[in-house]
Write an enzyme that holds these catalytic residues in place. Structure first.
Site, short mmCIF file in Angstrom:
data_model
loop_
_atom_site.label_atom_id
_atom_site.label_comp_id
_atom_site.label_asym_id
_atom_site.label_seq_id
_atom_site.Cartn_x
_atom_site.Cartn_y
_atom_site.Cartn_z
N THR A 104 0.70 -1.07 0.14
CA THR A 104 0.08 0.04 0.12
C THR A 104 0.89 1.37 -0.16
O THR A 104 1.46 1.46 0.98
CB THR A 104 -0.84 0.07 1.07
OG1 THR A 104 -1.62 -1.29 1.24
CG2 THR A 104 -1.75 1.10 1.27
N LYS A 180 -7.84 0.49 -2.25
CA LYS A 180 -7.08 0.07 -1.16
C LYS A 180 -7.21 1.46 -0.10
O LYS A 180 -7.40 1.12 1.27
CB LYS A 180 -5.59 -0.29 -1.38
CG LYS A 180 -5.05 -0.74 -0.02
CD LYS A 180 -5.63 -1.92 0.54
CE LYS A 180 -4.99 -2.42 2.04
NZ LYS A 180 -3.64 -2.91 2.08
N LYS A 251 0.94 4.99 8.24
CA LYS A 251 1.37 5.36 6.77
C LYS A 251 0.07 5.25 6.30
O LYS A 251 -0.36 6.25 5.10
CB LYS A 251 2.23 3.93 6.42
CG LYS A 251 2.43 3.97 5.02
CD LYS A 251 3.24 2.75 4.46
CE LYS A 251 2.60 1.49 4.79
NZ LYS A 251 1.61 1.15 3.81
#
Length: 306
Positions: A104, A180, A251
């Site tokens: 990701t 995502k 993140k």
């Protein structure tokens, strides 16, 4: 090496990154395909080599002769290092090969990487994953894909070995990353909500096992509550392995925040969850399991001194 040649035999796969997700994915792929592995940690490679996988001393040597390179690294910096750094995989790949990006990293990074690879006639399949290590090992992942029809077709045997749910959301790298990000918005919010619920139940002195049994059986149920809840109850009482690091959501929610800012879409609930994860990281829990988030909200009482 052309796509036509790849599709008519068992593809040779190089897996770069053998962390919490890379290791079970490589193990799963090795059950069906010839696999070469690379990781900076030699002990991780040794586990798969003992099962018959091939060891490579660098990403470039792992990619040499491979039809497909699968990236399972942590973030943008590691993606760029694995592909384009010293001994990077891009130098070992042949025209017509594929790179499957399962990390990701956000839509723009996927587009940038795809553009660099395309100069050498290498296609990027943007295929971020969700589901956790246990599901990775049984081929039960959710994989969302942004890729051309041709690249998706030729990556599909590899993706089908890993996924129980495979959704092609768009035709270009970056599209998978966008979906995502939506997944991670929901997942991060659900973990934060579960952490608050467990902390409040603890503060009220309730039987936490009974609380989880009740809340996971009704309208308040969520995957994250069912999965993280038991670990939140037990957090700090044993040395259970880290299944999902807290700083991963630091993140990922930063990616969500950047996309929301770029599109001028307000995300107040996700922003609150992001701040809680940041607080956890600043408290020294970045490398801890993300179930530790509940300890930020309610700390256990210290045992009495003898």
């Amino acid at each position: 090496m052309s796509y036509h040649e790849i599709s008519h035999r068992s593809p040779r796969i190089a897996v770069l990154g053998l962390g919490a997700m890379g290791m079970p994915m490589a193990t799963r792929l090795h059950q069906a395909f010839p696999v070469t592995v690379f990781d900076v940690d030699d002990t991780r490679k040794a586990c798969l080599v003992a099962e018959g996988a091939t060891d490579a001393p660098s990403p470039a040597e792992a990619a040499a002769g491979a039809d497909v390179v699968l990236l399972a690294v942590r973030d943008q910096r590691h993606v760029e290092q694995a592909l384009f750094g010293d001994g990077g995989a891009a130098t070992g790949l042949r025209p017509g090969s594929l790179v499957i990006l399962t990390s990701t990293v956000g839509p723009q990074t996927a587009r940038d990487v795809a553009g660099r690879l395309a100069r050498d006639d290498i296609a990027l399949v943007d295929a971020p994953i969700s589901g956790g290590p246990a599901r990775a090992g049984t081929g039960d992942l959710l994989i969302v894909v942004g890729a051309s029809e041709e690249a998706f077709l030729h990556a599909r045997p590899v993706l089908d070995q890993l996924a129980s749910t495979l959704i092609r959301i768009g035709t270009a790298p970056g599209d998978g990353q966008a979906l995502k990000a939506i997944n991670q918005l929901l997942a991060g919010v659900h973990i934060a909500a579960a952490a608050e619920a467990v902390a409040l139940a603890r503060g009220l002195g309730l039987d936490l096992e009974a609380v989880l049994q009740a809340t996971t059986s009704g309208a308040a149920a969520s995957f994250m509550l069912a999965d993280r809840g038991p670990r939140m109850i037990d957090y700090g009482e044993d040395d259970a392995p880290v299944r999902s690091r807290l700083d991963i959501f630091v993140k990922d929610l930063a990616i969500v925040a950047d996309l929301a800012a770029a599109t001028r879409v307000p995300i107040p609930v996700a922003a609150a969850a992001q701040q809680l994860f940041l607080l956890g990281e600043r408290s020294g829990l970045g490398a801890a399991d993300d179930s530790s988030l509940t300890s930020i909200l309610f700390r256990r009482a210290s045992p009495p001194r003898p």
